[in-house]
Design an enzyme around this catalytic site. Structure first.
Site, PDB file in Angstrom:
ATOM      1  N   HIS A  75       1.039  -1.148   0.018  1.00 13.23           N
ATOM      2  CA  HIS A  75      -0.242   0.078  -0.094  1.00 13.23           C
ATOM      3  C   HIS A  75       0.869   1.355  -0.074  1.00 13.23           C
ATOM      4  O   HIS A  75       2.035   1.278   0.416  1.00 13.23           O
ATOM      5  CB  HIS A  75      -0.853  -0.146   1.144  1.00 13.23           C
ATOM      6  CG  HIS A  75      -1.701  -1.366   1.419  1.00 13.23           C
ATOM      7  ND1 HIS A  75      -2.814  -1.306   0.779  1.00 13.23           N
ATOM      8  CD2 HIS A  75      -1.850  -2.328   1.968  1.00 13.23           C
ATOM      9  CE1 HIS A  75      -3.410  -2.584   0.666  1.00 13.23           C
ATOM     10  NE2 HIS A  75      -2.622  -3.249   1.728  1.00 13.23           N
ATOM     11  N   ALA A 111       9.949 -21.572   9.943  1.00 11.27           N
ATOM     12  CA  ALA A 111       8.868 -21.105  10.735  1.00 11.27           C
ATOM     13  C   ALA A 111       8.944 -19.475  10.715  1.00 11.27           C
ATOM     14  O   ALA A 111       9.902 -19.025  11.191  1.00 11.27           O
ATOM     15  CB  ALA A 111       8.702 -21.727  11.893  1.00 11.27           C
ATOM     16  N   THR A 135      13.326  -8.733   2.518  1.00 13.70           N
ATOM     17  CA  THR A 135      12.868  -7.351   2.128  1.00 13.70           C
ATOM     18  C   THR A 135      13.480  -7.389   0.508  1.00 13.70           C
ATOM     19  O   THR A 135      13.349  -6.439  -0.012  1.00 13.70           O
ATOM     20  CB  THR A 135      13.356  -6.307   3.092  1.00 13.70           C
ATOM     21  OG1 THR A 135      14.746  -6.433   3.163  1.00 13.70           O
ATOM     22  CG2 THR A 135      12.691  -6.283   4.218  1.00 13.70           C
TER      23      THR A 135
END
Length: 206
Positions: free
Chosen positions: A115, A142, A165
């Site tokens: 967004h 995990a 990232t």
């Protein structure tokens, strides 16, 4: 001019609450609800349901419910023998590609949607999507989170709890938040499988 539905796959800003998008999404997540309600013994049924839900899915794939996906896998492309433990979340507003033999630990999130930072645009629920590529024979531990637009190379291991990232190359162990390269996969990994525990020679013959 592109429709909102077309903008889902171009990286442009669009409105996910578009009527056409919402109508199709609702039908897809109905199927996902049914998948999550299957019994553990209904393996064949689960396999058939995934073939119906996913864009592509190879033989021998297994996803342990509960499984969550914005579009029920409609934009997800799995190779063969992909395994996902409990709680896999695929934010599949655009395409997610996963190679053969890749494994997901519990509660992994792979997100293609973002967004805008600008508050005025987020106030209108605007969104953009970037595809994610995960290579062959990877292992995501995990709680790993993979962010939009990321590519992870073949054979790479992402340590538990990492937030990926940026792109991670092949044949790497990477960990952390943000996820960083720890080391290359090498000869030591042919001798030890966990700390000081050695790999028995017969394992390679199984």
């Amino acid at each position: 001019m592109s429709s909102m539905k077309e903008k889902m796959h171009t990286g442009e800003i669009y409105l996910p609450e578009d009527e056409e998008i919402m109508r199709e999404q609702l039908l897809r997540v109905n199927k996902l609800y049914d998948f999550n309600m299957t019994r553990p013994t209904e393996l064949d049924k689960r396999e058939e349901m995934l073939k119906d839900m996913f864009a592509e899915i190879g033989e021998g794939c297994y996803i342990e419910p509960p499984f969550h996906a914005n579009h029920a896998g409609y934009n997800v492309h799995f190779g063969k023998n992909v395994y996902a433990n409990f709680g896999l979340t695929l934010v599949d507003d655009t395409h997610i590609y996963v190679g053969d033999y890749t494994m997901f630990g519990p509660n992994v999130v792979v997100a293609t949607a973002g967004h805008p930072i600008l508050p005025e645009l987020r106030e209108k629920a605007m969104q953009f999507n970037m595809p994610v590529h995960i290579g062959r024979n990877c292992w995501l531990g995990a709680g790993v989170i993979v962010l939009p637009g990321v590519t992870i190379g073949d054979n790479t291991v992402i340590g538990a709890g990492s937030v990926v990232t940026k792109d991670i190359p092949a044949n790497i162990v990477a960990v952390g938040n943000p996820c960083r390269i720890l080391r290359e996969i090498g000869e030591k990994d042919r001798e030890f499988y966990f700390k000081d525990r050695r790999i028995a020679p017969e394992v390679f013959e199984w």
